[in-house]
Design a protein around this motif. Structure first.
Motif, short mmCIF file in Angstrom:
data_model
loop_
_atom_site.label_atom_id
_atom_site.label_comp_id
_atom_site.label_asym_id
_atom_site.label_seq_id
_atom_site.Cartn_x
_atom_site.Cartn_y
_atom_site.Cartn_z
N PHE A 136 0.89 -1.16 -0.08
CA PHE A 136 0.01 0.06 0.04
C PHE A 136 1.08 1.08 0.06
N ALA A 137 0.63 2.31 -0.87
CA ALA A 137 1.48 3.40 -1.19
C ALA A 137 1.62 4.18 -0.07
N GLY A 138 2.65 4.89 0.06
CA GLY A 138 2.77 5.89 1.01
C GLY A 138 3.59 5.66 2.45
N GLY A 139 3.86 4.47 2.76
CA GLY A 139 4.67 4.03 3.70
C GLY A 139 5.96 3.34 3.84
N ALA A 140 6.29 2.59 4.58
CA ALA A 140 7.49 2.06 4.67
C ALA A 140 8.06 1.15 3.68
N ALA A 141 7.00 0.36 3.28
CA ALA A 141 7.35 -0.52 2.18
C ALA A 141 7.60 -0.02 0.87
#
Length: 364
Positions: A136-141
């Protein structure tokens, strides 16, 4: 197909990585943008050549001719009667179009596209060696994906389901659509060994997809499916583009009729700790009105499912028959029974019959 053999703790169901020990914890990490999902059940297809965009535009449901490098969308391939045959995510990188397909559909979609090339300046090739991961966009991944390839821009498909796309239409009447925060993304990476956790499995990703009412070829499509019944027009069909196979049915049902079936979301009673399976019957009283297509355990909502129902299925409480167990199901309407009646069609004045030979100018 990438195997992700180097990831420790993976619990597999065949080639699919189902989870890493705790699907609900993984699901929370995934939803927060922290976890990566190895997508062993997706396959990449490359479409290259100068005519790739105009060619895809002419044979699929989506308007793709004006895509620019980095743009994402989604397309369907329909049969002449408007039924869904294939589905794929679409990513243009300036040199190729990359199609992301479910594993069970990828080879057939590739073969169909290759048969449709004719004289177009296009090549189509399956890339089973490609490593695909979801997040999911916008995070640490996403930050880890970018860091794994510091000298190049990673190929990342952004799922368009989060909002109604240009030329699309939403049948769901929900004021707050559950897909509004569904920032699902798929990245193509060079080497699975370069990936760093935490990881989440398919069970976590599927539960979040179901909660967002997001249809998928592997589960919501059968030999009767048309885009309207699962609200797929919102992301994968452009209603005002040029001609393509199946367009007549798409326009007719959208403007004049109602799809014979409709997708619904079900909140299931989990007190018996029985999880139904895709294909299990959905009942209204003693009458079978549809079947389960997808089912998952959500970290907040509990046991949830998507189901394809008859258009005439009642809107109220339903039940699911899972083997010998009956499971109560609260229904959330996704596609309403009157979906498709979007055009006000003028009615012709009905002329009264007159005796043969009578001059209407002399009628009283």
């Amino acid at each position: 197909m990438a195997t992700f053999d180097g990831i420790a703790g993976a619990v597999r169901e065949g080639e699919l990585i189902a989870h890493f020990g705790n699907p609900l914890v993984e699901q929370r990490r995934l939803a927060s943008g922290e976890a990566l999902v190895p997508l062993t059940d997706r396959v990449l297809i490359e479409v290259a050549g100068n005519d790739r965009l105009s060619w895809l535009d002419s044979i699929t449901s989506q308007a793709v001719s004006q895509l620019r490098a980095g743009d994402s969308t989604e397309l369907l391939v329909l049969d002449p009667q408007g039924r869904v045959e294939h589905a794929a995510g679409v990513l243009e990188d300036g040199e190729s179009v990359w199609l992301i397909a479910d594993e069970g559909d990828a080879e057939k979609l590739t073969a169909w596209l290759q048969r449709m090339v004719f004289r177009s300046r296009v090549t189509v090739a399956l890339r089973p060696e490609a490593v695909l991961v979801g997040f999911f966009a916008g995070g640490a991944a996403e930050a880890r994906i970018t860091a794994s390839a510091p000298h190049q821009v990673p190929l990342i498909w952004r799922d368009p389901w989060a909002r109604v796309q240009p030329g699309g239409h939403q049948y769901a009447a929900a004021a707050d659509h559950p897909a509004a925060d569904y920032a699902w993304s798929v990245a193509v990476v060079d080497d699975a060994r370069s990936l760093r956790g935490p990881f989440a499995g398919a069970l976590a990703a599927e539960a979040l997809r179901i909660a967002a009412w997001r249809p998928r070829w592997a589960y919501e499509v059968d030999d009767r499916s048309i885009p309207h019944e699962s609200d797929w027009i919102r992301s994968a069909v452009h209603l005002s583009k040029g001609c393509y196979r199946g367009q007549e049915t798409v326009a007719k049902v959208h403007n004049l009729g109602h799809p014979p079936r409709r997708l619904a979301a079900l909140l299931l009673d989990g007190s018996d700790v029985v999880m139904p399976s895709p294909g299990d019957a959905v009942l209204a009283g003693d009458a079978e009105v549809g079947h389960i297509t997808s089912v998952g355990m959500h970290h907040e909502d509990g046991l949830i499912a998507l189901a394809i129902l008859s258009r005439r299925a009642p809107v109220g409480e339903l039940a699911v028959r899972a083997g010998e167990t009956m499971i109560a199901a609260a229904q959330q309407v996704i596609v309403p029974a009157d979906a498709g009646a979007t055009a006000e069609v003028p009615r012709l004045t009905r002329l009264s019959r007159r005796p043969a030979g009578e001059d209407p100018r002399h009628s009283r």
